[in-house]
Design an enzyme around this catalytic site. Structure first.
Site, PDB file in Angstrom:
ATOM      1  N   VAL A 196     -11.883   0.834   7.291  1.00  0.00           N
ATOM      2  CA  VAL A 196     -13.096   0.057   6.977  1.00  0.00           C
ATOM      3  C   VAL A 196     -13.492   0.362   5.535  1.00  0.00           C
ATOM      4  O   VAL A 196     -13.687   1.529   5.188  1.00  0.00           O
ATOM      5  CB  VAL A 196     -14.272   0.422   7.909  1.00  0.00           C
ATOM      6  CG1 VAL A 196     -15.512  -0.404   7.547  1.00  0.00           C
ATOM      7  CG2 VAL A 196     -13.899   0.212   9.363  1.00  0.00           C
TER       8      VAL A 196
ATOM      9  N   ASP B 235      -9.729  -9.736  11.298  1.00  0.00           N
ATOM     10  CA  ASP B 235      -9.672  -8.485  10.553  1.00  0.00           C
ATOM     11  C   ASP B 235     -11.068  -7.880  10.403  1.00  0.00           C
ATOM     12  O   ASP B 235     -11.266  -6.671  10.581  1.00  0.00           O
ATOM     13  CB  ASP B 235      -9.046  -8.730   9.175  1.00  0.00           C
ATOM     14  CG  ASP B 235      -8.915  -7.444   8.361  1.00  0.00           C
ATOM     15  OD1 ASP B 235      -8.176  -6.547   8.806  1.00  0.00           O
ATOM     16  OD2 ASP B 235      -9.571  -7.351   7.302  1.00  0.00           O
TER      17      ASP B 235
ATOM     18  N   LYS C 293     -12.708  -4.260  11.966  1.00  0.00           N
ATOM     19  CA  LYS C 293     -13.473  -3.273  11.194  1.00  0.00           C
ATOM     20  C   LYS C 293     -14.857  -3.070  11.807  1.00  0.00           C
ATOM     21  O   LYS C 293     -15.358  -1.942  11.896  1.00  0.00           O
ATOM     22  CB  LYS C 293     -13.604  -3.740   9.746  1.00  0.00           C
ATOM     23  CG  LYS C 293     -12.279  -3.790   8.995  1.00  0.00           C
ATOM     24  CD  LYS C 293     -12.444  -4.385   7.610  1.00  0.00           C
ATOM     25  CE  LYS C 293     -11.096  -4.475   6.884  1.00  0.00           C
ATOM     26  NZ  LYS C 293     -11.228  -5.113   5.552  1.00  0.00           N
TER      27      LYS C 293
ATOM     28  N   SER D  54       0.861  -2.198   9.564  1.00  0.00           N
ATOM     29  CA  SER D  54      -0.180  -2.827  10.393  1.00  0.00           C
ATOM     30  C   SER D  54       0.373  -3.002  11.810  1.00  0.00           C
ATOM     31  O   SER D  54      -0.059  -3.865  12.554  1.00  0.00           O
ATOM     32  CB  SER D  54      -0.589  -4.179   9.805  1.00  0.00           C
ATOM     33  OG  SER D  54       0.545  -5.036   9.711  1.00  0.00           O
TER      34      SER D  54
ATOM     35  N   VAL E 247       0.830  -1.207   0.000  1.00  0.00           N
ATOM     36  CA  VAL E 247       0.000   0.000   0.000  1.00  0.00           C
ATOM     37  C   VAL E 247       0.866   1.259   0.000  1.00  0.00           C
ATOM     38  O   VAL E 247       0.592   2.221  -0.719  1.00  0.00           O
ATOM     39  CB  VAL E 247      -0.956  -0.002   1.211  1.00  0.00           C
ATOM     40  CG1 VAL E 247      -1.710   1.323   1.309  1.00  0.00           C
ATOM     41  CG2 VAL E 247      -1.946  -1.151   1.094  1.00  0.00           C
TER      42      VAL E 247
ATOM     43  N   LYS F   3      -5.548  -0.495  11.423  1.00  0.00           N
ATOM     44  CA  LYS F   3      -6.705  -0.638  12.315  1.00  0.00           C
ATOM     45  C   LYS F   3      -6.319  -0.789  13.783  1.00  0.00           C
ATOM     46  O   LYS F   3      -7.184  -0.792  14.660  1.00  0.00           O
ATOM     47  CB  LYS F   3      -7.535  -1.856  11.869  1.00  0.00           C
ATOM     48  CG  LYS F   3      -8.205  -1.673  10.520  1.00  0.00           C
ATOM     49  CD  LYS F   3      -8.945  -2.899  10.074  1.00  0.00           C
ATOM     50  CE  LYS F   3      -8.015  -3.940   9.471  1.00  0.00           C
ATOM     51  NZ  LYS F   3      -7.408  -3.541   8.199  1.00  0.00           N
TER      52      LYS F   3
ATOM     53  N   GLY G 289      -7.333  -4.655  -2.462  1.00  0.00           N
ATOM     54  CA  GLY G 289      -6.322  -4.236  -3.426  1.00  0.00           C
ATOM     55  C   GLY G 289      -5.601  -2.987  -2.982  1.00  0.00           C
ATOM     56  O   GLY G 289      -6.173  -2.074  -2.361  1.00  0.00           O
TER      57      GLY G 289
ATOM     58  N   GLU H 119      -4.060 -11.348   2.774  1.00  0.00           N
ATOM     59  CA  GLU H 119      -2.771 -11.061   3.389  1.00  0.00           C
ATOM     60  C   GLU H 119      -1.786 -12.144   2.931  1.00  0.00           C
ATOM     61  O   GLU H 119      -2.211 -13.201   2.436  1.00  0.00           O
ATOM     62  CB  GLU H 119      -2.897 -11.080   4.916  1.00  0.00           C
ATOM     63  CG  GLU H 119      -3.789  -9.996   5.487  1.00  0.00           C
ATOM     64  CD  GLU H 119      -3.228  -8.596   5.257  1.00  0.00           C
ATOM     65  OE1 GLU H 119      -1.984  -8.434   5.281  1.00  0.00           O
ATOM     66  OE2 GLU H 119      -4.029  -7.668   5.040  1.00  0.00           O
TER      67      GLU H 119
END
Length: 820
Positions: free
Chosen positions: A610, A679, A683, A557, A476, A580, A798, A668
Site C-alpha cells: 500500500v 488493485d 490495498k 504479483s 521492480v 498484495k 514507479g 500495469e
C-alpha cells in the site's frame, strides 16, 4: 632455551625445511633452540592408508611407489637449493626405512590384520625422516645439532595410537640431555615409549603435545607452536567471516577452547605447559613477523569477556533415565565407570535436578561400543524397568562459548541462547561449569556452523548479515537489484552485509554459494541455470552454506508464490514483498501468515503493498498498537489513477491521460488492471485488515473507472482503441465537478466497517484535492487524529519508489531490528 614445534604447511617440503631452518637459527642465536618436527606433508596419512590397504588385502603398490617418490623428491629439491647438501647417507637411511616398511606391509597382507603395536611404529616413520633431514641441513650449514629420541626419553601409557605421557617420570630421564643452548636439539614429535619399551604415538596433534612435554622436561623459557595461521582465532576462520585473532589466552581459556574443538590447539598440549607455567606462543611459519597468540597466566586486556567460540562435531548423546535413578547411590558412578573402563572419553555431562536422568556426550566413533557396554552393565535394571531403554541421539555437536571474564559479565548466557534462537537452533542439552568460564550447548550437527556464525556475529562483530533471495525479475525486481548493487559497499561500511544468494523467475532459479555478483550479467546466468524454484531447494542451499539470516523477496504479483509464504517462514526465511495477493487472500490465510511469523520468529514485511515507498502500514500499525482506533479512512491508493485523474483536471481526455500513463510506465502493462479498481480494492482491504476489520475481498464495494456498459474485451491495443468512447462521459463528470469547485479523484474509503472504492468529487478543503501526478495520499481519521486527519503523502507509482520501499523492508530483517 626455547622449544619450537613445526608442523605441516602449504609450502613444499624442501621449502618448509629451509623456512624452519631460518626461524630455528634466529632463535638459537639468542636463546638456544630445541626443535620438534612433524612428518613431511601427507606422509603420515599415506602410511596409515598403506596399513589399511595391506591388512585388507588390497594392492598397495601404487601408493608405496608414490611415497618412495615423495621422500626421495625432498632430497632432490634440497640438493637444488643447497648444492653442498650431503644426501648419500640420508638416501641410504630412507631406503632402509622403506625396505623395513615393505616387510611389515607384506606381513599385514599375509595376516589380514595390522597389530597396533606395529602400526604405531610405522606411523612414526615420517617424524624420524623429518629430524634426520633437518639435522643434515643444519650440519651442512655448520650448526651443531643433536637428535634426541623420544622413544628413549618420554614414557607414556595408554593405547598404542593415543597414549598419555608421564611428564614427571619423563623429566627425570632428560637429566642427561644438553639443554644449555650450545647445541640445537632436534626431536621427532608424535612418538613416545611405553613401560614395555614399545613405541607408541600420542594421538591427534601429537607433535604439539611432544613439544609441550619437551618444554616441561627441559624447563624451556617458552614453547612456540609454528603453524600456517597467525595464531588462535575466536572462531574457525574457515567457517566464520571476520573471525578475530586473539592476542592472549590464559591456560584455562586455551584448555576450554581446545577441548571443545579449536583446531590450532589440543587439550593434551596445554596440560604440560600449564602445569609448569611455561608460556606458549602460537605463530605462523608463513608469516614469522606476526606476533601470534600468547598462552600464559597473563590475561588479555583487549578481550576481557568472551574469548572464543568452538564446536565439536560427530558427537552422540546418551540419556540414562528411569525410576531406579532417583535416590539410588552410585548409579552415576556406575555409568561413568563403564565409560572409563572402556577408555571412552566423555565430553559433556548434564544431570536433571530430579536425579531422574543423566545425559552425557561422547565421540560418535565410540557410540556403538558404549551402548553395548551400558546395556550389558545395566541389564538387570533394564529388565526390571528400573531404567528406561537407554536413549541414544546421534548427529550432534557441542557449541561452546569460552572466556575467563564471563563470570563478571551479566547477561552473557541470555545473549548466547538468544543467538541460538535467532539461528533457529534447538538446545538438546546445556552445561556450564562452576567456574563460569564456559557455556556449552548440545545441538543438531547440521546446524552447528550456522550457530557458530550467529553467536560470533552477536558477540564479536558489528556486522549484520542479510542473506537474500529474489523471486521475480520484472521491472521492480531489476530496479531493486540495481539499488542493492549501488548500496552494497556503503552498507558494508555501516556494518551490514547484504548479499543476493539467489535470483528466480517463473521458470528458473540461480543460486551462488558466495553470493551473486550483481555487476555481472546475472540475467544470462539465470537463463543458463537448470534449477527451478522450490522451498526445498532454497532451504537446502541455506543449510549447506550455513546462512544466518535468510530472506525471500517476492517481487512478483503471483498468487502461487504468495501461497508459499507460510512454508517459507516455517523453513526459516523472512518474507519481504510488494505482492498484495497474500494479504488479500482469505482472512484465514491472512491470520495464518501472522501466526506463523510470530511462532517462527520470522519477519513478514509488506509495507509496499500500500502506497509503494510510503510508510503507510507501519504508521497505521503503530497507531493501533498505541491504542488508537480507526474511525474513517480516505486515500488515493493508485499512483496510476492519481496520474490519470490529475490529467483530467488539466483538460485531457480519459483516453489521452491513460495513454500517457501507460507510456510513462505508471500503469500495469494492461491498463485495465488499474482501471478495474481491483488493485485499489486490494490495498484498501489490507488497510482495513490492519485496522482489525475481518473482511474479504468480496466485501469491498468497487466502482470501476470503466462502466459496466463499456465493452473492455479484446487485446490491449483493441481496448486502447475503444477507450475514446468514454471520453465524453468523463468530460461531463469533470465539468459537473468543476461547476461545484471540485475535482474528480479515485478514492478508497473505510467508514463504519465498510470499504468502498469509488470516483469522488472533492473540494479544496479536502486533503485529497491537490493529489495528482502519480502521488498517493492517505487521510487517517482516528480517536487521536481529529478533527484534522493524519495525512501521509508522496509518490506511489514507479519502479524506483516501490523498489526503495522493498529495500527498506529488507533492511528491517537485520537481527537487531527484529524485535522492533
Amino acid at each position: 632455551m626455547k622449544v619450537l614445534k613445526f608442523g605441516g604447511s602449504s609450502l613444499a617440503d624442501a621449502e618448509r625445511y629451509l623456512r624452519v631452518k631460518d626461524i630455528c637459527l634466529d632463535t638459537h642465536a639468542t636463546s638456544g633452540a630445541a626443535v620438534v618436527l612433524s612428518a613431511p606433508k601427507g606422509v603420515t596419512n599415506a602410511l596409515s592408508l598403506l596399513c589399511d590397504e595391506a591388512s585388507s588385502g588390497k594392492d598397495y603398490g601404487e601408493l608405496f611407489a608414490k611415497l618412495n617418490m615423495v621422500l626421495f623428491g625432498i632430497l632432490d629439491d634440497l640438493k637444488v637449493t643447497l648444492p653442498e647438501f650431503e644426501d648419500a647417507a640420508l638416501a641410504k637411511y630412507i631406503q632402509n626405512v622403506l625396505n623395513e616398511l615393505n616387510q611389515h606391509l607384506e606381513g599385514f597382507a599375509l595376516l589380514r590384520c595390522a597389530p597396533e603395536s606395529v602400526v604405531a611404529k610405522i606411523l612414526s616413520i615420517g617424524e624420524y625422516l623429518s629430524v634426520n633431514i633437518f639435522s643434515q641441513i643444519l650440519t651442512t650449514l655448520g650448526t651443531k645439532n643433536q637428535i634426541i629420541d623420544p622413544a628413549e626419553l618420554i614414557l607414556a601409557e595408554g593405547d598404542y595410537l593415543d597414549s598419555i605421557a608421564d611428564v614427571a617420570v619423563s623429566k627425570a630421564r632428560f637429566s642427561e640431555v644438553d639443554s644449555s643452548g650450545d647445541v640445537v636439539l632436534i626431536m621427532p614429535g608424535f612418538v613416545a615409549v611405553n613401560a614395555e619399551g614399545e613405541k607408541v604415538t600420542l594421538g591427534r596433534n601429537g607433535s604439539d603435545y611432544s613439544a609441550a612435554i619437551l618444554a616441561a622436561c627441559i624447563d624451556a623459557e617458552c614453547c612456540e607452536i609454528w603453524t600456517d595461521v597467525d595464531g588462535v582465532y575466536n572462531a574457525d576462520p574457515n567457517q566464520v567471516d571476520g573471525a578475530v585473532l586473539l592476542d592472549k589466552l590464559t591456560y584455562q581459556e586455551a584448555m576450554e577452547l581446545s577441548y571443545f574443538g579449536a583446531k590450532v590447539l589440543h587439550p593434551k598440549t596445554i596440560g604440560p605447559i600449564a602445569q609448569h607455567h611455561i608460556p606458549c606462543l602460537i605463530r605462523n611459519t608463513l608469516n614469522p613477523a606476526a606476533p601470534g597468540t600468547l598462552i600464559s597466566n597473563e590475561a588479555s586486556t583487549k578481550w576481557t569477556s568472551v574469548k572464543g567460540i568452538s564446536h565439536l562435531d560427530d558427537m552422540t548423546m546418551f540419556n540414562v533415565a528411569g525410576p531406579g535413578m532417583k535416590g539410588m547411590v552410585g548409579m552415576a558412578s556406575r555409568v561413568f565407570e563403564v565409560m572409563s573402563n572402556a577408555n571412552i572419553s566423555i565430553s559433556l555431562i548434564t544431570q536433571s535436578s530430579s536425579e531422574y536422568s543423566i545425559s552425557f556426550c561422547i565421540h560418535s566413533k565410540d557410540a556403538s561400543r558404549a551402548q553395548d557396554l551400558l546395556e550389558d552393565s545395566f541389564a538387570l535394571e533394564l529388565a526390571n524397568n528400573l531404567l528406561d531403554p537407554i536413549e541414544v541421539r546421534h548427529d550432534l555437536a557441542i557449541v561452546t562459548l569460552v572466556g575467563d571474564g564471563m563470570r563478571h559479565s551479566q547477561g552473557l548466557a541470555a545473549k548466547f541462547f538468544s543467538s541460538l534462537a535467532q539461528a533457529r537452533v534447538n538446545n538438546v542439552a546445556i552445561a556450564q561449569g562452576s567456574s563460569e568460564r564456559s557455556i556449552s550447548t548440545v545441538i543438531e550437527s547440521s546446524k552447528a556452523k550456522k550457530a557458530v556464525k550467529v553467536v560470533h556475529q552477536n558477540f564479536f562483530s558489528n556486522l549484520h548479515a542479510i542473506d537474500a533471495f529474489l523471486v521475480g525479475c520484472g521491472t521492480v525486481g531489476k530496479e531493486l537489484l540495481d539499488q542493492i548493487s549501488r548500496q552494497q559497499a556503503i552498507l558494508l561500511e555501516r556494518g551490514i552485509s547484504l548479499k543476493i544468494y539467489g535470483v528466480a523467475n517463473s521458470r528458473k532459479l540461480l543460486l551462488k554459494a558466495g553470493g551473486i555478483d550483481l555487476s555481472e550479467d546475472w540475467s544470462a546466468q539465470l537463463n543458463d541455470s537448470e534449477q527451478s524454484l522450490s522451498v526445498e531447494q532454497l532451504q537446502s542451499f541455506v543449510m549447506r552454506n550455513s546462512l544466518v539470516n535468510p530472506v525471500v523477496i517476492d517481487c512478483t504479483s503471483s498468487s502461487i508464490i504468495a501461497e508459499l509464504y507460510v512454508e517459507l517462514m516455517n523453513s526459516g526465511f523472512h518474507v519481504v514483498t510488494p505482492n498484495k495477493k497474500a494479504n488479500t487472500a482469505s482472512y484465514a490465510y491472512y491470520q495464518q501468515l501472522r501466526e506463523t511469523a510470530q511462532s517462527t520468529n520470522r519477519q513478514f514485511l509488506y509495507e509496499t503493498t500500500v502506497g509503494a515507498g510510503l510508510p503507510v502500514i507501519d504508521n497505521l500499525q503503530k497507531l493501533i498498537y498505541a491504542g488508537d482506533e480507526l474511525q474513517r479512512f480516505e486515500g488515493i491508493l493508485s499512483g496510476s489513477l492519481s496520474f490519470v485523474f490529475g490529467k483530467l483536471d488539466e483538460g485531457l481526455s480519459l483516453s489521452q491521460a491513460t495513454e500517457i500513463a501507460k507510456k510513462n510506465g505508471f500503469t500495469e502493462p494492461d491498463p485495465r488492471d488499474d482501471l478495474s479498481g481491483t488493485d485499489v480494492a486490494r490495498k484498501l482491504l489490507i488497510m482495513a485488515r490492519e485496522a482489525d476489520l475481518k473482511l474479504e475481498l468480496d466485501d469491498i464495494q468497487i466502482e470501476p473507472v470503466l462502466p459496466s456498459h463499456f465493452d473492455s474485451s479484446g487485446s490491449i491495443d483493441e481496448f486502447m482503441s475503444k477507450l475514446p468512447e468514454l471520453d465524453a462521459l468523463y468530460a461531463d463528470k469533470v465539468n459537473a465537478a468543476k461547476e461545484e469547485g471540485k475535482v474528480l479523484r479515485y478514492v478508497g474509503s473505510i467508514s463504519k466497517g465498510k470499504c468502498v472504492v469509488s470516483i469522488q468529487a472533492v473540494g479544496e478543503d479536502h486533503p485529497l484535492y491537490v493529489i495528482k501526478e502519480g502521488e498517493n495520499a492517505l487521510a487517517i481519521h482516528s480517536n487521536y487524529y481529529q478533527p484534522i486527519p493524519y495525512v501521509i503523502r508522496g509518490y506511489g507509482a514507479g519502479a524506483a519508489v516501490t523498489a526503495a520501499g522493498v529495500f527498506a523492508d529488507v533492511l528491517r530483517t537485520m537481527p537487531w531490528k527484529q524485535d522492533v
